[in-house]
Design a protein around this motif. Structure first.
Motif, PDB file in Angstrom:
ATOM      1  N   MET A 190       0.847  -1.195   0.000  1.00  0.00           N
ATOM      2  CA  MET A 190       0.000   0.000   0.000  1.00  0.00           C
ATOM      3  C   MET A 190       0.881   1.242   0.000  1.00  0.00           C
ATOM      4  N   SER A 191       0.661   2.135  -0.948  1.00  0.00           N
ATOM      5  CA  SER A 191       1.455   3.357  -1.013  1.00  0.00           C
ATOM      6  C   SER A 191       0.978   4.350   0.037  1.00  0.00           C
ATOM      7  N   SER A 192       1.796   5.387   0.275  1.00  0.00           N
ATOM      8  CA  SER A 192       1.469   6.376   1.310  1.00  0.00           C
ATOM      9  C   SER A 192       0.243   7.201   0.951  1.00  0.00           C
ATOM     10  N   SER A 193      -0.127   7.207  -0.340  1.00  0.00           N
ATOM     11  CA  SER A 193      -1.286   7.991  -0.770  1.00  0.00           C
ATOM     12  C   SER A 193      -2.588   7.204  -0.676  1.00  0.00           C
ATOM     13  N   GLU A 194      -2.501   5.907  -0.326  1.00  0.00           N
ATOM     14  CA  GLU A 194      -3.685   5.078  -0.243  1.00  0.00           C
ATOM     15  C   GLU A 194      -4.168   4.975   1.208  1.00  0.00           C
ATOM     16  N   THR A 195      -5.428   4.643   1.362  1.00  0.00           N
ATOM     17  CA  THR A 195      -5.994   4.448   2.692  1.00  0.00           C
ATOM     18  C   THR A 195      -6.887   3.224   2.672  1.00  0.00           C
ATOM     19  N   TYR A 196      -7.075   2.614   3.864  1.00  0.00           N
ATOM     20  CA  TYR A 196      -7.857   1.376   3.899  1.00  0.00           C
ATOM     21  C   TYR A 196      -9.343   1.633   3.813  1.00  0.00           C
ATOM     22  N   ARG A 197      -9.789   2.872   3.997  1.00  0.00           N
ATOM     23  CA  ARG A 197     -11.206   3.205   3.862  1.00  0.00           C
ATOM     24  C   ARG A 197     -11.323   4.708   3.660  1.00  0.00           C
ATOM     25  N   PRO A 198     -12.422   5.153   3.031  1.00  0.00           N
ATOM     26  CA  PRO A 198     -12.662   6.598   2.934  1.00  0.00           C
ATOM     27  C   PRO A 198     -12.990   7.162   4.309  1.00  0.00           C
ATOM     28  N   PHE A 199     -12.747   8.431   4.517  1.00  0.00           N
ATOM     29  CA  PHE A 199     -13.052   9.054   5.807  1.00  0.00           C
ATOM     30  C   PHE A 199     -14.556   9.148   5.996  1.00  0.00           C
ATOM     31  N   ASP A 200     -15.030   8.689   7.128  1.00  0.00           N
ATOM     32  CA  ASP A 200     -16.452   8.721   7.456  1.00  0.00           C
ATOM     33  C   ASP A 200     -16.602   9.282   8.865  1.00  0.00           C
ATOM     34  N   PRO A 201     -17.043  10.538   9.009  1.00  0.00           N
ATOM     35  CA  PRO A 201     -17.138  11.126  10.352  1.00  0.00           C
ATOM     36  C   PRO A 201     -18.243  10.526  11.210  1.00  0.00           C
ATOM     37  N   TRP A 202     -19.161   9.757  10.615  1.00  0.00           N
ATOM     38  CA  TRP A 202     -20.300   9.220  11.366  1.00  0.00           C
ATOM     39  C   TRP A 202     -20.221   7.709  11.547  1.00  0.00           C
ATOM     40  N   ARG A 203     -19.050   7.114  11.379  1.00  0.00           N
ATOM     41  CA  ARG A 203     -18.950   5.668  11.588  1.00  0.00           C
ATOM     42  C   ARG A 203     -19.147   5.341  13.078  1.00  0.00           C
ATOM     43  N   THR A 204     -19.269   4.054  13.385  1.00  0.00           N
ATOM     44  CA  THR A 204     -19.600   3.600  14.728  1.00  0.00           C
ATOM     45  C   THR A 204     -18.639   4.158  15.770  1.00  0.00           C
ATOM     46  N   SER A 205     -19.194   4.630  16.877  1.00  0.00           N
ATOM     47  CA  SER A 205     -18.382   5.203  17.950  1.00  0.00           C
ATOM     48  C   SER A 205     -17.545   4.135  18.643  1.00  0.00           C
ATOM     49  N   PRO A 206     -16.306   4.458  19.034  1.00  0.00           N
ATOM     50  CA  PRO A 206     -15.487   3.492  19.775  1.00  0.00           C
ATOM     51  C   PRO A 206     -15.791   3.479  21.275  1.00  0.00           C
ATOM     52  N   VAL A 207     -16.660   4.382  21.732  1.00  0.00           N
ATOM     53  CA  VAL A 207     -16.999   4.459  23.155  1.00  0.00           C
ATOM     54  C   VAL A 207     -18.516   4.424  23.318  1.00  0.00           C
ATOM     55  N   LYS A 208     -18.959   4.040  24.500  1.00  0.00           N
ATOM     56  CA  LYS A 208     -20.384   4.018  24.834  1.00  0.00           C
ATOM     57  C   LYS A 208     -20.653   5.064  25.906  1.00  0.00           C
ATOM     58  N   GLU A 209     -21.632   5.949  25.646  1.00  0.00           N
ATOM     59  CA  GLU A 209     -22.007   6.936  26.649  1.00  0.00           C
ATOM     60  C   GLU A 209     -22.942   6.289  27.653  1.00  0.00           C
ATOM     61  N   GLU A 210     -22.528   6.289  28.933  1.00  0.00           N
ATOM     62  CA  GLU A 210     -23.305   5.659  30.002  1.00  0.00           C
ATOM     63  C   GLU A 210     -24.256   6.648  30.672  1.00  0.00           C
ATOM     64  N   SER A 211     -23.797   7.865  30.908  1.00  0.00           N
ATOM     65  CA  SER A 211     -24.648   8.861  31.561  1.00  0.00           C
ATOM     66  C   SER A 211     -24.091  10.249  31.288  1.00  0.00           C
ATOM     67  N   ARG A 212     -24.959  11.249  31.531  1.00  0.00           N
ATOM     68  CA  ARG A 212     -24.569  12.643  31.305  1.00  0.00           C
ATOM     69  C   ARG A 212     -25.353  13.507  32.289  1.00  0.00           C
ATOM     70  N   LYS A 213     -24.661  14.457  32.919  1.00  0.00           N
ATOM     71  CA  LYS A 213     -25.345  15.408  33.797  1.00  0.00           C
ATOM     72  C   LYS A 213     -24.708  16.783  33.663  1.00  0.00           C
ATOM     73  N   GLN A 214     -25.548  17.801  33.717  1.00  0.00           N
ATOM     74  CA  GLN A 214     -25.079  19.174  33.612  1.00  0.00           C
ATOM     75  C   GLN A 214     -24.540  19.616  34.967  1.00  0.00           C
ATOM     76  N   ILE A 215     -23.301  20.150  34.967  1.00  0.00           N
ATOM     77  CA  ILE A 215     -22.694  20.561  36.235  1.00  0.00           C
ATOM     78  C   ILE A 215     -22.446  22.065  36.302  1.00  0.00           C
ATOM     79  N   VAL A 216     -22.505  22.755  35.151  1.00  0.00           N
ATOM     80  CA  VAL A 216     -22.338  24.211  35.115  1.00  0.00           C
ATOM     81  C   VAL A 216     -23.328  24.766  34.102  1.00  0.00           C
TER      82      VAL A 216
END
Length: 200
Positions: free
Chosen positions: A1-27
């Motif tokens: 694979m050359s330096s100009s190639e990539t294994y996939r196109p850029f996708d900003p909405w692909r599956t998240s690597p983290v899971k959000e468990e909870s959220r609370k407003q503190i300020v």
């Protein structure tokens, strides 16, 4: 694979690597809120992050150009960094009903002392995506007329407005005189636009 190639196109909405468990407003403030977010991954387990959320829509910046080709930049004293900056006029909505265009018109009038008959939004960007879910919208304003300026807050009661050509503003970006991100983005965008025109 050359330096100009990539294994996939850029996708900003692909599956998240983290899971959000909870959220609370503190300020909660007029301009922004801060959430404490608990997240987890199979390898790292649970961890917390703090996320800044903007209120009342996008922040706004206005790159204005006078009929003789000069850009109004406002001297601002900024408390977080304890320094003066040169910035395009900008700010936030005062209530949820004020649109980004309304803010652009108000801030150009209040801060720079101009009104304009033409406004074109030419950019929208994330300010600090590592800890903030907040955008800034940039407008290009032309066909300016002088107007009375408003008073400001206690940091800079009535800041000076300086007029620069595009070449002068560009040089101040390059040499580090201008350090405000929205101003840098706006000036570089105009400098690289065909015929130095963002209104088409």
């Amino acid at each position: 694979m050359s330096s100009s190639e990539t294994y996939r196109p850029f996708d900003p909405w692909r599956t998240s690597p983290v899971k959000e468990e909870s959220r609370k407003q503190i300020v909660a403030t007029h301009y922004f809120n801060v959430d404490q977010v608990s997240l987890s991954t199979p390898k790292a387990g649970q961890f917390d992050r703090f996320v800044l959320q903007g209120n009342n829509g996008d922040g706004v910046g206005v790159l204005a150009l006078t009929d003789d080709g000069r850009i109004p930049l406002v001297e601002q004293y900024r408390i977080p960094t304890h320094r003066w900056t040169l910035e395009i006029p900008g700010g936030h909505a005062e209530d949820p009903k004020e649109t980004a265009l309304d803010v652009a018109k108000r801030k150009l009038h209040e801060e720079a002392g101009y009104t304009a008959t033409s406004y074109v939004q030419f950019s929208r960007f994330l300010n600090m995506p590592s800890f903030a879910a907040h955008h800034t919208a940039l407008f290009f304003a032309t066909h300016l007329s002088p107007a009375d300026r408003a008073s400001f807050g206690p940091e800079t009661p009535r800041p000076d407005v300086r007029l620069y050509t595009l070449d002068e503003a560009y040089q101040m970006v390059v040499n580090g005189t201008i350090v405000d991100a929205k101003t840098i983005i706006a000036i570089l965008r105009l400098y690289t636009a065909p015929d130095h025109n963002l209104g088409q």
